[in-house]
Write a protein that holds these residues in place. Structure first.
Motif, PDB file in Angstrom:
ATOM      1  N   CYS A  12       8.722  10.728  -2.627  1.00  0.00           N
ATOM      2  CA  CYS A  12       8.573   9.328  -2.211  1.00  0.00           C
ATOM      3  C   CYS A  12       9.683   8.944  -1.236  1.00  0.00           C
ATOM      4  O   CYS A  12      10.832   9.391  -1.354  1.00  0.00           O
ATOM      5  N   CYS A  33      -2.531  -2.449  -6.560  1.00  0.00           N
ATOM      6  CA  CYS A  33      -1.843  -3.206  -5.505  1.00  0.00           C
ATOM      7  C   CYS A  33      -2.628  -4.456  -5.126  1.00  0.00           C
ATOM      8  O   CYS A  33      -3.274  -4.507  -4.062  1.00  0.00           O
ATOM      9  N   TRP A  43       9.426   0.338  -6.528  1.00  0.00           N
ATOM     10  CA  TRP A  43       8.052   0.084  -6.103  1.00  0.00           C
ATOM     11  C   TRP A  43       7.330  -0.742  -7.172  1.00  0.00           C
ATOM     12  O   TRP A  43       7.407  -0.436  -8.375  1.00  0.00           O
ATOM     13  N   ILE A  49       5.416  10.095   0.519  1.00  0.00           N
ATOM     14  CA  ILE A  49       4.596   8.893   0.374  1.00  0.00           C
ATOM     15  C   ILE A  49       5.405   7.673   0.791  1.00  0.00           C
ATOM     16  O   ILE A  49       6.532   7.480   0.332  1.00  0.00           O
ATOM     17  N   PHE A  82       5.631   3.372   1.177  1.00  0.00           N
ATOM     18  CA  PHE A  82       5.159   2.176   0.476  1.00  0.00           C
ATOM     19  C   PHE A  82       5.540   0.969   1.309  1.00  0.00           C
ATOM     20  O   PHE A  82       6.722   0.639   1.435  1.00  0.00           O
ATOM     21  N   LEU A 110       3.835   9.022  -9.654  1.00  0.00           N
ATOM     22  CA  LEU A 110       4.771   9.094  -8.531  1.00  0.00           C
ATOM     23  C   LEU A 110       6.045   9.848  -8.901  1.00  0.00           C
ATOM     24  O   LEU A 110       6.775  10.312  -8.016  1.00  0.00           O
ATOM     25  N   PRO A 131       0.632   4.791 -11.113  1.00  0.00           N
ATOM     26  CA  PRO A 131       2.029   4.678 -10.664  1.00  0.00           C
ATOM     27  C   PRO A 131       2.960   5.682 -11.335  1.00  0.00           C
ATOM     28  O   PRO A 131       3.909   6.166 -10.701  1.00  0.00           O
ATOM     29  N   THR A 156       0.835  -1.189   0.000  1.00  0.00           N
ATOM     30  CA  THR A 156       0.000   0.000   0.000  1.00  0.00           C
ATOM     31  C   THR A 156       0.878   1.250   0.000  1.00  0.00           C
ATOM     32  O   THR A 156       1.796   1.355   0.810  1.00  0.00           O
ATOM     33  N   ALA A 157       0.595   2.155  -0.908  1.00  0.00           N
ATOM     34  CA  ALA A 157       1.195   3.480  -0.864  1.00  0.00           C
ATOM     35  C   ALA A 157       0.286   4.362  -0.021  1.00  0.00           C
ATOM     36  O   ALA A 157      -0.938   4.259  -0.098  1.00  0.00           O
TER      37      ALA A 157
END
Length: 300
Positions: free
Chosen positions: A192, A266, A206, A241, A243, A187, A184, A167-168
């Motif tokens: 991140c 995800c 990721w 963020i 992950f 991002l 994605p 999960t982000a």
């Protein structure tokens, strides 16, 4: 085989496994000088040097390496027979060498280890925690704990929990300032919080499932760390963020301190597994560990 010869072989095996006279001496519960004399006696009797010694290191010679590979299966069988005999008398002892990722050690072993020690006080669990994919047989481990996707095909594997899901997530304050990524690829325009594989010295890419296949995304941001807990703390401080697996983020997702992102990309994947080689003989200590872990974590 005479008892003295068996003692010499056990001493040689311990030094070869540990790569250190002092560590092997502690394992065998004898002094380092006594162990050195045993090894010297073995080398004299066989008329061959088995170890190259310096003041800082010990390494097998070519002859020592060949000898180690030949006697290792036989000694494992003997130790297994001894442990089985002890088990029949109601006493189990020995050492179980375990290779685990840091998360597996924290998630699987931490809740389990106290109860196991109460049930088997004479069994020693020798745990090496590192985030690396290795051949546990070649490295001398009895078993391993890892995600299902990293378990080799020739291993006996047992699932220790349900599937996991990445999960982000980011804090509401971060999302108010930067907005939420919708795919994605978005991002690339966000802060991140990166995680590095310590054993391999590389940054984790990721992983997401998009257009019917898995993709990996290299992201950038203000933090690179080998501790995901630090990345989580940074996310809670509105830095970027994070992950991580959903179960590890769940308390903060439930409280609203973190908001899940990119959930459609995800899907779940295989979770934690215990795995071990398909040996003909398994030591009593390893068998007890396997059975206890399977009982503690019933098949989901």
């Amino acid at each position: 085989m005479q008892s003295g010869e068996y003692t010499e072989l056990k001493a040689f095996y311990a030094v070869a496994e540990e790569g250190s006279f002092s560590a092997a001496a502690r394992q065998l519960r004898i002094s380092a000088s006594a162990l050195s004399q045993i090894i010297r006696r073995l080398e004299d009797r066989m008329d061959v040097r088995l170890f190259n010694r310096t003041t800082r290191s010990v390494a097998l010679t070519e002859a020592g390496q060949q000898f180690y590979q030949r006697i290792r299966p036989a000694l494992a069988t003997l130790e297994s027979a001894f442990h089985e005999l002890k088990a029949q008398s109601g006493t189990l002892s020995g050492t179980v060498r375990i290779h685990a990722t840091h998360m597996a050690a924290d998630t699987i072993l931490t809740p389990f280890i106290g109860q196991f020690h109460q049930d088997f006080p004479d069994i020693v669990l020798d745990v090496v925690a590192e985030d690396a994919v290795i051949d546990i047989t070649a490295a001398g481990f009895d078993c391993g704990l890892a995600l299902g996707e990293f378990v080799q095909q020739d291993m006996v594997a047992y699932p220790l929990g349900p599937e996991l899901k990445m999960t982000a997530a980011a804090s509401p304050a971060y999302l108010e300032k930067y907005g939420a990524p919708q795919t994605p690829a978005d991002l690339q325009h966000h802060q991140c919080l990166n995680w590095r594989y310590m054993a391999e010295k590389r940054i984790y890419r990721w992983e997401f499932f998009q257009d019917d296949h898995w993709i990996s995304v290299a992201v950038n941001g203000p933090l690179i760390t080998t501790r995901r807990e630090l990345a989580l703390s940074a996310a809670l401080q509105h830095t970027g963020i994070v992950f991580w697996t959903e179960n590890m983020l769940q308390p903060w997702l439930d409280s609203g301190k973190l908001i899940p992102l990119l959930q459609d990309f995800c899907p779940p994947f295989l979770g934690w597994h215990l795995y071990y080689p398909k040996h003909r003989h398994t030591s009593g200590a390893l068998r007890a560990f396997i059975d206890a872990l399977r009982q503690f974590y019933p098949r989901p």
